[in-house]
Design an enzyme around this catalytic site. Structure first.
Site, PDB file in Angstrom:
ATOM      1  N   GLU A   1       0.924  -1.364  -0.057  1.00 16.28           N
ATOM      2  CA  GLU A   1      -0.012   0.029  -0.084  1.00 16.28           C
ATOM      3  C   GLU A   1       0.932   1.292   0.015  1.00 16.28           C
ATOM      4  O   GLU A   1       0.377   2.328   0.068  1.00 16.28           O
ATOM      5  CB  GLU A   1      -0.861   0.031   1.173  1.00 16.28           C
ATOM      6  CG  GLU A   1      -0.403  -0.204   2.394  1.00 16.28           C
ATOM      7  CD  GLU A   1      -1.363  -0.101   3.587  1.00 16.28           C
ATOM      8  OE1 GLU A   1      -1.712  -1.028   4.235  1.00 16.28           O
ATOM      9  OE2 GLU A   1      -1.885   0.884   4.005  1.00 16.28           O
TER      10      GLU A   1
ATOM     11  N   CYS B   1      -2.973  -4.420   4.345  1.00 17.11           N
ATOM     12  CA  CYS B   1      -2.119  -5.096   4.623  1.00 17.11           C
ATOM     13  C   CYS B   1      -2.093  -6.486   4.158  1.00 17.11           C
ATOM     14  O   CYS B   1      -1.287  -7.458   4.642  1.00 17.11           O
ATOM     15  CB  CYS B   1      -2.113  -5.123   6.226  1.00 17.11           C
ATOM     16  SG  CYS B   1      -1.897  -3.565   6.663  1.00 17.11           S
TER      17      CYS B   1
ATOM     18  N   THR C   1       3.373   2.395  15.784  1.00 16.72           N
ATOM     19  CA  THR C   1       3.478   0.970  15.425  1.00 16.72           C
ATOM     20  C   THR C   1       3.975   0.677  14.087  1.00 16.72           C
ATOM     21  O   THR C   1       4.492  -0.392  13.829  1.00 16.72           O
ATOM     22  CB  THR C   1       2.257   0.471  15.512  1.00 16.72           C
ATOM     23  OG1 THR C   1       1.322   1.220  14.772  1.00 16.72           O
ATOM     24  CG2 THR C   1       1.726   0.458  17.049  1.00 16.72           C
TER      25      THR C   1
ATOM     26  N   ARG D   1     -11.669   2.501  17.280  1.00 14.76           N
ATOM     27  CA  ARG D   1     -11.922   1.264  17.977  1.00 14.76           C
ATOM     28  C   ARG D   1     -12.842   0.419  16.859  1.00 14.76           C
ATOM     29  O   ARG D   1     -12.831  -0.937  17.086  1.00 14.76           O
ATOM     30  CB  ARG D   1     -12.799   1.280  19.156  1.00 14.76           C
ATOM     31  CG  ARG D   1     -11.876   1.907  20.263  1.00 14.76           C
ATOM     32  CD  ARG D   1     -12.538   1.910  21.664  1.00 14.76           C
ATOM     33  NE  ARG D   1     -12.958   0.802  22.076  1.00 14.76           N
ATOM     34  CZ  ARG D   1     -12.170  -0.211  22.670  1.00 14.76           C
ATOM     35  NH1 ARG D   1     -10.914  -0.072  22.736  1.00 14.76           N
ATOM     36  NH2 ARG D   1     -12.669  -1.310  23.099  1.00 14.76           N
TER      37      ARG D   1
ATOM     38  N   THR E   1     -11.523  -0.686  14.169  1.00 14.05           N
ATOM     39  CA  THR E   1     -10.784  -1.311  13.240  1.00 14.05           C
ATOM     40  C   THR E   1     -10.597  -2.737  14.175  1.00 14.05           C
ATOM     41  O   THR E   1     -10.149  -3.661  13.562  1.00 14.05           O
ATOM     42  CB  THR E   1      -9.340  -0.873  13.431  1.00 14.05           C
ATOM     43  OG1 THR E   1      -8.936  -0.340  14.759  1.00 14.05           O
ATOM     44  CG2 THR E   1      -9.281   0.450  12.570  1.00 14.05           C
TER      45      THR E   1
ATOM     46  N   HIS F   1      -1.535 -11.494  11.156  1.00 16.02           N
ATOM     47  CA  HIS F   1      -1.022  -9.907  10.940  1.00 16.02           C
ATOM     48  C   HIS F   1      -0.943  -9.226  12.279  1.00 16.02           C
ATOM     49  O   HIS F   1      -1.793  -9.452  13.064  1.00 16.02           O
ATOM     50  CB  HIS F   1      -2.159  -9.140   9.963  1.00 16.02           C
ATOM     51  CG  HIS F   1      -2.014  -7.821   9.893  1.00 16.02           C
ATOM     52  ND1 HIS F   1      -0.747  -7.323   9.378  1.00 16.02           N
ATOM     53  CD2 HIS F   1      -2.782  -6.543  10.063  1.00 16.02           C
ATOM     54  CE1 HIS F   1      -0.785  -5.894   9.251  1.00 16.02           C
ATOM     55  NE2 HIS F   1      -1.875  -5.501   9.648  1.00 16.02           N
TER      56      HIS F   1
ATOM     57  N   LYS G   1      -1.417  -6.283  20.855  1.00 17.75           N
ATOM     58  CA  LYS G   1      -2.641  -7.116  21.273  1.00 17.75           C
ATOM     59  C   LYS G   1      -3.479  -7.738  20.514  1.00 17.75           C
ATOM     60  O   LYS G   1      -3.988  -8.514  20.735  1.00 17.75           O
ATOM     61  CB  LYS G   1      -3.257  -5.594  21.981  1.00 17.75           C
ATOM     62  CG  LYS G   1      -4.554  -6.078  23.107  1.00 17.75           C
ATOM     63  CD  LYS G   1      -5.087  -4.628  23.586  1.00 17.75           C
ATOM     64  CE  LYS G   1      -6.333  -4.529  23.100  1.00 17.75           C
ATOM     65  NZ  LYS G   1      -7.053  -3.070  23.476  1.00 17.75           N
TER      66      LYS G   1
ATOM     67  N   ASN H   1       4.731  -2.606  12.447  1.00 18.59           N
ATOM     68  CA  ASN H   1       3.687  -3.198  11.624  1.00 18.59           C
ATOM     69  C   ASN H   1       4.318  -2.673  10.177  1.00 18.59           C
ATOM     70  O   ASN H   1       3.892  -1.486   9.702  1.00 18.59           O
ATOM     71  CB  ASN H   1       2.382  -2.612  11.911  1.00 18.59           C
ATOM     72  CG  ASN H   1       1.434  -3.048  10.736  1.00 18.59           C
ATOM     73  OD1 ASN H   1       1.604  -3.833   9.918  1.00 18.59           O
ATOM     74  ND2 ASN H   1       0.154  -2.365  10.990  1.00 18.59           N
TER      75      ASN H   1
ATOM     76  N   SER I   1      -7.236  -4.253   5.716  1.00 14.64           N
ATOM     77  CA  SER I   1      -8.467  -3.450   6.099  1.00 14.64           C
ATOM     78  C   SER I   1      -9.142  -3.150   4.738  1.00 14.64           C
ATOM     79  O   SER I   1      -8.754  -3.227   3.789  1.00 14.64           O
ATOM     80  CB  SER I   1      -8.008  -2.072   6.750  1.00 14.64           C
ATOM     81  OG  SER I   1      -7.271  -2.077   8.128  1.00 14.64           O
TER      82      SER I   1
END
Lengths: 385, 347, 133
Positions: free
Chosen positions: B81, B113, B154, B202, B204, B237, B242, B269, B299
């Site tokens: 991307e 991703c 990240t 959130r 996501t 992924h 978390k 990431n 996504s």
């Protein structure tokens, strides 16, 4: 074959000449040379220039020069060989007069650099190198000199301050040259503390943006004597040579074939060797080029150039007076004109007109120009016997 | 989706750029010093690197290990991307750089991703059908994040290339099956001509990352009749630390199964390179006979899940660095250098 | 704007470090030559050069870089002596200028070389980096 004489010289001051155009510069030096020769007409004009097509987008300099001088109809030759442009124009003019095909020839070297941005100048300075594999790496012209400088110091275990001394000597001689760009005296610490251009090369070790033009008139010795010229400065040897364009192919030698080859040919023509030379005008586009040139021309052994400089061997009263009017660093380096400046300075020395920097009993002088980091060289030997 | 003819990994190569910025340094910049950050540092591409150069590096490593003639490669697909050209295929540049041109098919895949696993799945299909002998699938990114955005703590840079071909006794591993699970879920996106992605915070999580990864993985296990304990390793992924841990927990995997492939704390990431670099790290250490679960997430949203069986340890006498070595080979830069590297200062 | 055809012509040589080898005397060159500089033969073939070498000499470009290179300042440019004896000029990356030394072993890497503004083509090519230990 005719013996060839230089019967007139002229030049402009070197520097950032904001109020002077390419044309102004040409006319000033050429008319001075013509006046010095005592003539107002020549049979042909040779123009040496490196960057007018890049920096002024002005091509066709032969016609441009002839027209600027109000001449009409005579042939003109425009020559480009980077830093050797001016000295090569001289060499070609010399061959023409020597052959007898040309009577009187005017040689003009000219460069106008201050019109352009530093980026444009940097690009122009790289134009003498291979664009696809050297310029493409992002290296700059000072960067190429720096590659040689580092390898030289490493190979011969020479200290940077010894090489930097070349600039000190250059500025010292330039201080007595009314045409010079840099007349300020320098100490070696000043050189080594100046900004880094490309490690390890410092700003004060490298020539900078300069405008200037120098000119001279050539004809046969018979013609010069007929005109009552005395003393007559004669061209005793003149040669040019090339070398590989890609520096990595030849950097390991720390010596430039083009210089050695041109010197060999010029001395063959002059029929004597380097020990007869009383002074040299070499092209210290950077300190390291000055040092290596002294070695390649045969004035000192390999790896010993810097010692010669430090020991004072290149000063006006030294073993081999070098760059008596300041050289490319002190007088300034209007690239395409530089070779002609060297010749003008040599003529002044031989005529005994070099003022405070006059080399005693100067009978034979050598001029040497080198393009980029050695891909082209010219050597001219002048004498007043 | 089971191929009729089995397809294996002939070789692979991962690439992580040398530069790192500590997330504590990013926190210092934005006045968040002292916060506990799950990702310790992220890999940052050099000034002269982009997703294409990193794809080439990964591909060159894969080829060095493979010792096949690059002309035998029939397809090169690059999932990313962060394409340097909006219009011009990265695959063309990779193909030329490794000497695979011109008799190949090449294209760039974009699915946030999961572009890299899409590329992998497409290659598997072409090889299983007999249309090509070898295919090169690459997932790579110079992860983008707006200054001060949560993402900045990240996102990393890196990529992995997989040279796939018919399963033989020599292949490193082979694919048993794969599944994909795709819906229209706008959790994270980047509009054309915008430099940084936007995200729905959130949103996501549960309806996006977890729903897709869990369903793709469950469907895969159902198709193969496997349970979590049938896998020795699981790689998900990794947008943060978390999410993959929680997804694993939801599916019944243990932390031990996830550990080897979890690169986020020291890599960040790397978007389309994230899950695939995790797979590279696992292949670096896995033993013949072991089974690996790989589940990417893109996504927008979708997940591709693969079951992979290890056949050979590819590393004996091999000069290509391990991912663990690449992670140790690093130079730290500060936030000022970081923004210069990532093109966040404009000049 | 950079010239697309001019870049395109050199792609295979710059991407993969391909020079030429004289079919008559065996001399290897980089960049490629059409006529052998040793024996004068006009029969030369493409030759894939070694991707490893040592730094012979180097410099660091800090001032007045050419257009399209200004973002990379300071950058290292070196003469690299390849294992097959050929010298090439190249940027050295993934290293800070202070760490570079004559004799340092380096290997080929594929990088962006030049980009001029946001409109034109991106020019890629070989550079070298310290060998991964």
């Amino acid at each position: 074959m005719h013996r060839v004489a230089v019967i007139g010289v002229g030049c402009t001051r070197v520097g950032e000449l904001w109020d002077k155009s390419l044309k102004d510069l040409i006319v000033e030096s050429a008319t001075k040379a013509l006046d010095d020769a005592g003539i107002d007409k020549v049979d042909i004009v040779y123009v040496g220039n490196a960057y007018s097509k890049i920096l002024q987008t002005q091509g066709n300099l032969g016609s441009f020069t002839v027209d600027s001088l109000g001449f009409e109809g005579i042939p003109a030759v425009s020559i480009e060989a980077a830093d050797c442009s001016g000295s090569l124009a001289f060499h070609e003019a010399y061959k023409a007069v020597r052959s007898g095909l040309v009577g009187k020839a005017l040689v003009v070297g000219v460069e106008k650099m201050s019109d352009s941005s530093p980026e444009e100048v940097a690009k122009a300075l790289m134009s003498c190198e291979d664009q696809d594999y050297v310029a493409f790496t992002g290296v700059t012209q000072p960067g190429l000199h720096a590659l040689v400088l580092r390898l030289y110091m490493e190979t011969f275990k020479v200290k940077h301050e010894e090489i930097a001394e070349f600039t000190v000597k250059a500025h010292k001689n330039a201080s007595n040259n009314p045409y010079a760009q840099f007349k300020n005296p320098l100490k070696v610490e000043d050189v080594l503390r100046s900004p880094i251009l490309a490690d390890p090369l410092r700003l004060l070790e490298y020539t900078t943006v300069a405008d200037g033009s120098a000119a001279l008139v050539l004809c046969s010795i018979e013609e010069a004597e007929k005109m009552g010229k005395k003393p007559v400065v004669e061209v005793l040897g003149s040669a040019s040579a090339t070398d590989k364009l890609y520096l990595p192919e030849r950097i390991g030698k720390l010596s430039f074939n083009a210089t050695r080859e041109a010197a060999k040919k010029a001395f063959e023509e002059a029929k004597f060797s380097v020990d007869k030379v009383n002074f040299v005008e070499t092209h210290d586009s950077s300190t390291i080029m000055g040092v290596i040139s002294l070695e390649d021309l045969g004035f000192v052994g390999k790896g010993r150039g810097a010692s010669l400089v430090v020991e004072g061997g290149i000063e006006i009263d030294g073993k081999i007076p070098t760059n008596t009017m300041g050289g490319s660093k002190g007088r300034g380096n209007p690239v395409g004109a530089t070779g002609v400046y060297q010749l003008v300075e040599a003529v002044l020395q031989l005529r005994g007109e070099a003022g405070k920097n006059q080399v005693k009993d100067a009978k034979i002088g050598l001029t040497h120009t080198i393009a980029g980091v050695g891909n082209f060289a010219t050597v001219n030997i002048l004498g007043c016997l | 989706m089971k191929p009729e003819r089995l397809v294996g990994i002939v070789s692979y190569g991962g690439y992580i750029p040398i530069y790192r910025v500590k997330t504590s340094e990013i926190a210092r910049m934005w006045g968040r010093d002292g916060e506990t950050l799950q990702t310790e540092e992220v890999a940052v591409a050099a000034m002269d690197e982009d997703s294409v150069t990193m794809a080439v590096e990964a591909a060159r490593y894969a080829l060095k290990r493979a010792k096949i003639n690059p002309k035998e490669i029939g397809a090169i697909y690059v999932g990313s991307e962060s394409k340097p050209y909006a219009v011009k295929s990265s695959g063309t540049i990779v193909a030329e750089a490794i000497g695979a041109s011109p008799n190949i098919t090449a294209a760039d895949f974009e699915f946030a991703c999961k572009g890299g696993t899409e590329a992998l799945q497409t290659c598997i299909g072409l090889i299983a059908s007999g249309m090509i002998k070898y295919g090169l699938a690459i997932g790579v990114d110079t992860g983008q994040a707006a200054p001060s955005d949560e993402l900045e703590y990240t996102v990393g840079c890196g990529g992995a290339a997989f040279l796939v071909g018919p399963k033989t006794d020599e292949t490193v591993a082979y694919f048993e099956a794969s599944t994909s699970y795709v819906t229209d879920t706008p959790d994270f996106w980047r509009r054309a001509e915008r430099p940084y992605p936007s995200h729905a915070r959130r949103f996501t999580g549960e309806p996006a990352y977890f729903r897709h990864i869990v369903n793709a993985t469950k469907n895969l296990m159902a198709e193969l009749g496997y349970k979590p304990e049938d896998f020795d390793y699981a790689v998900f992924h990794q947008p943060n630390l978390k999410f993959p841990l929680k997804a694993g927990l939801m599916l019944g995997f243990t932390r031990k199964q996830l550990e080897h492939g979890l690169l986020i704390p020291s890599l960040g990431n790397a978007y389309a390179g994230s899950a695939l670099l995790g797979l590279v790290a696992v292949l670096d250490v896995a033993k013949p006979g072991q089974r690996i679960l790989l589940a990417s997430y893109g996504s927008g949203s979708g997940s591709d899940a693969f079951s992979i069986v290890v056949q050979n340890n590819p590393y004996r006498g091999n000069p290509i660095p391990f991912i663990s070595q690449m992670l140790k080979r690093k130079k730290y830069i500060d936030y000022a250098q970081y923004v210069k590297h990532r093109g966040k200062i404009v000049f | 704007m950079l010239s697309a055809p001019r870049y395109w012509r050199e792609i295979r040589y710059r991407y993969r470090l391909i020079g030429s080898r004289c079919l008559k005397c065996g001399k290897i060159y980089f960049p490629r030559r059409l006529v052998c500089a040793v024996c004068g033969s006009r029969k030369l073939e493409d030759y894939k050069l070694s991707e490893k070498g040592k730094i012979k000499t180097f410099t660091v470009i800090r001032r007045s870089p050419p257009l399209g290179y200004e973002k990379n300042v300071p950058y290292v440019v070196a003469v690299v002596e390849l294992e097959d004896g050929v010298n090439v000029l190249s940027q050295i990356v993934d290293v800070s200028p202070e760490e570079v030394k004559i004799g340092m072993p380096v290997e080929l890497t594929f990088r962006k070389v030049r980009e001029n503004g946001k409109e034109g083509i991106i020019e890629y090519g070989f550079k070298f980096r310290p060998i991964f230990e």
